[in-house]
Design a protein around this motif. Structure first.
Motif, PDB file in Angstrom:
ATOM      1  N   GLN A  92      13.568   6.299  -3.377  1.00 20.94           N
ATOM      2  CA  GLN A  92      13.304   5.946  -1.984  1.00 20.94           C
ATOM      3  C   GLN A  92      12.344   4.766  -1.876  1.00 20.94           C
ATOM      4  O   GLN A  92      12.483   3.923  -0.983  1.00 20.94           O
ATOM      5  CB  GLN A  92      12.771   7.161  -1.232  1.00 20.94           C
ATOM      6  N   CYS A  93      11.374   4.704  -2.773  1.00 23.50           N
ATOM      7  CA  CYS A  93      10.469   3.554  -2.785  1.00 23.50           C
ATOM      8  C   CYS A  93      11.234   2.270  -3.085  1.00 23.50           C
ATOM      9  O   CYS A  93      11.022   1.238  -2.440  1.00 23.50           O
ATOM     10  CB  CYS A  93       9.360   3.744  -3.823  1.00 23.50           C
ATOM     11  N   ARG A 151       7.018   1.768   6.356  1.00 23.24           N
ATOM     12  CA  ARG A 151       8.027   2.825   6.314  1.00 23.24           C
ATOM     13  C   ARG A 151       7.375   4.119   5.829  1.00 23.24           C
ATOM     14  O   ARG A 151       6.422   4.097   5.044  1.00 23.24           O
ATOM     15  CB  ARG A 151       9.160   2.444   5.353  1.00 23.24           C
ATOM     16  N   GLU A 152       7.911   5.232   6.304  1.00 23.72           N
ATOM     17  CA  GLU A 152       7.456   6.545   5.844  1.00 23.72           C
ATOM     18  C   GLU A 152       8.570   7.201   5.054  1.00 23.72           C
ATOM     19  O   GLU A 152       9.726   7.211   5.479  1.00 23.72           O
ATOM     20  CB  GLU A 152       7.062   7.412   7.031  1.00 23.72           C
ATOM     21  N   ILE A 153       8.213   7.740   3.881  1.00 24.51           N
ATOM     22  CA  ILE A 153       9.163   8.423   3.005  1.00 24.51           C
ATOM     23  C   ILE A 153       8.804   9.907   3.008  1.00 24.51           C
ATOM     24  O   ILE A 153       7.628  10.275   2.934  1.00 24.51           O
ATOM     25  CB  ILE A 153       9.085   7.852   1.569  1.00 24.51           C
ATOM     26  N   ASN A 154       9.809  10.754   3.075  1.00 23.46           N
ATOM     27  CA  ASN A 154       9.539  12.189   3.221  1.00 23.46           C
ATOM     28  C   ASN A 154       9.340  12.905   1.887  1.00 23.46           C
ATOM     29  O   ASN A 154       9.505  14.124   1.810  1.00 23.46           O
ATOM     30  CB  ASN A 154      10.656  12.872   4.026  1.00 23.46           C
ATOM     31  N   VAL A 155       8.986  12.170   0.852  1.00 13.75           N
ATOM     32  CA  VAL A 155       8.658  12.779  -0.443  1.00 13.75           C
ATOM     33  C   VAL A 155       7.187  12.493  -0.719  1.00 13.75           C
ATOM     34  O   VAL A 155       6.772  11.332  -0.748  1.00 13.75           O
ATOM     35  CB  VAL A 155       9.525  12.218  -1.588  1.00 13.75           C
ATOM     36  N   GLY A 156       6.405  13.552  -0.900  1.00 12.25           N
ATOM     37  CA  GLY A 156       4.974  13.393  -1.153  1.00 12.25           C
ATOM     38  C   GLY A 156       4.506  14.304  -2.265  1.00 12.25           C
ATOM     39  O   GLY A 156       5.301  14.829  -3.060  1.00 12.25           O
ATOM     40  N   LEU A 178       0.861  -1.184   0.000  1.00 11.91           N
ATOM     41  CA  LEU A 178       0.000   0.000   0.000  1.00 11.91           C
ATOM     42  C   LEU A 178       0.892   1.227   0.000  1.00 11.91           C
ATOM     43  O   LEU A 178       1.764   1.368   0.861  1.00 11.91           O
ATOM     44  CB  LEU A 178      -0.888   0.022   1.247  1.00 11.91           C
ATOM     45  N   LEU A 179       0.698   2.109  -0.974  1.00  9.60           N
ATOM     46  CA  LEU A 179       1.449   3.363  -1.047  1.00  9.60           C
ATOM     47  C   LEU A 179       0.461   4.507  -0.952  1.00  9.60           C
ATOM     48  O   LEU A 179      -0.324   4.743  -1.868  1.00  9.60           O
ATOM     49  CB  LEU A 179       2.233   3.472  -2.360  1.00  9.60           C
ATOM     50  N   HIS A 180       0.476   5.199   0.172  1.00  9.57           N
ATOM     51  CA  HIS A 180      -0.396   6.359   0.364  1.00  9.57           C
ATOM     52  C   HIS A 180       0.464   7.604   0.211  1.00  9.57           C
ATOM     53  O   HIS A 180       1.302   7.903   1.062  1.00  9.57           O
ATOM     54  CB  HIS A 180      -1.054   6.322   1.740  1.00  9.57           C
ATOM     55  N   GLY A 213       4.332  13.436   2.606  1.00  8.71           N
ATOM     56  CA  GLY A 213       5.160  12.238   2.498  1.00  8.71           C
ATOM     57  C   GLY A 213       4.369  11.053   2.005  1.00  8.71           C
ATOM     58  O   GLY A 213       3.180  11.160   1.697  1.00  8.71           O
ATOM     59  N   THR A 214       5.046   9.922   1.940  1.00  6.40           N
ATOM     60  CA  THR A 214       4.447   8.682   1.449  1.00  6.40           C
ATOM     61  C   THR A 214       4.547   7.614   2.525  1.00  6.40           C
ATOM     62  O   THR A 214       5.606   7.426   3.122  1.00  6.40           O
ATOM     63  CB  THR A 214       5.178   8.195   0.183  1.00  6.40           C
TER      64      THR A 214
END
Length: 203
Positions: A146-147, A94-99, A72-74, A79-80
């Motif tokens: 990052q993904c 995990r949380e990615i800081n690019v949204g 699941l990618l929200h 962020g993502t």
């Protein structure tokens, strides 16, 4: 003393071991959120981390869960969130800081547009799709990189390959974004809108 702390047992393992999800959130942040509800005389039963709320929405969906691994990618504004689920079980998050705002900022910077105008162009290019996509390319490459790190880590750590991707969040509405992700990943990709209103409302 500075955080609220909770846990949930995810699965029992042989030898008396278990998988446990630990969660901690700063009291100041939680109290600020609760303060928004107080004037409305609303008392919440649960305060969830966003990545836990995402899996909760997925588990509450009416369709039966699919076997194998679902990612699941929200993609929210800031962020993502990534939740890796195998056979209905959350295995890694995990949380990615690019949204989405990074994509908008790229359009704004490259095409010299104000942020609101860049946001409109990102979501409704109306004949300027190629121009908008080219402007978003640097942000897209950072997001994708990052993904891929997260996917590589999951597949190496858990010995499982991802079978499908499910997108939600505001960026999932961007024209061509689903096809963009499918082309880059080589996996089946769908946009998930559990409320049948807007994929932004998933969480």
């Amino acid at each position: 003393e500075e955080v609220f702390f909770d846990f949930s047992i995810l699965a029992e393992r042989p030898g008396g071991q278990m998988d446990v999800l630990l969660a901690a959130a700063r009291r100041e942040l939680v109290n600020d959120l609760l303060g928004l509800l107080s004037p409305c005389e609303v008392t919440p039963l649960v305060v969830d981390l966003e990545m836990v709320a995402l899996i909760g929405a997925w588990e509450g969906a009416s369709s039966p869960p699919e076997s194998g691994v679902t990612a699941l990618l929200h993609i929210g504004s800031r962020g993502t969130l990534l939740d890796f689920i195998r056979d209905s079980q959350l295995e890694f998050a995990r949380e990615i800081n690019v949204g989405g705002s990074a994509f908008t900022q790229a359009v704004s910077s490259v095409l010299h547009l104000g942020f609101p105008e860049a946001e409109r162009l990102k979501c409704r290019p109306e004949g300027r799709a190629a121009e908008a996509r080219a402007a978003m390319q640097p942000a897209w490459e950072e997001w994708l990189s990052q993904c891929r790190v997260s996917f590589d880590f999951y597949e190496h750590q858990f010995g499982q390959r991802v079978d499908r991707l499910v997108l939600s969040g505001g960026a999932a509405r961007m024209p061509g974004f689903q096809e963009w992700v499918q082309e880059a990943s080589g996996l089946p990709v769908k946009v998930w809108d559990p409320m049948s209103k807007d994929p932004s409302f998933t969480i």
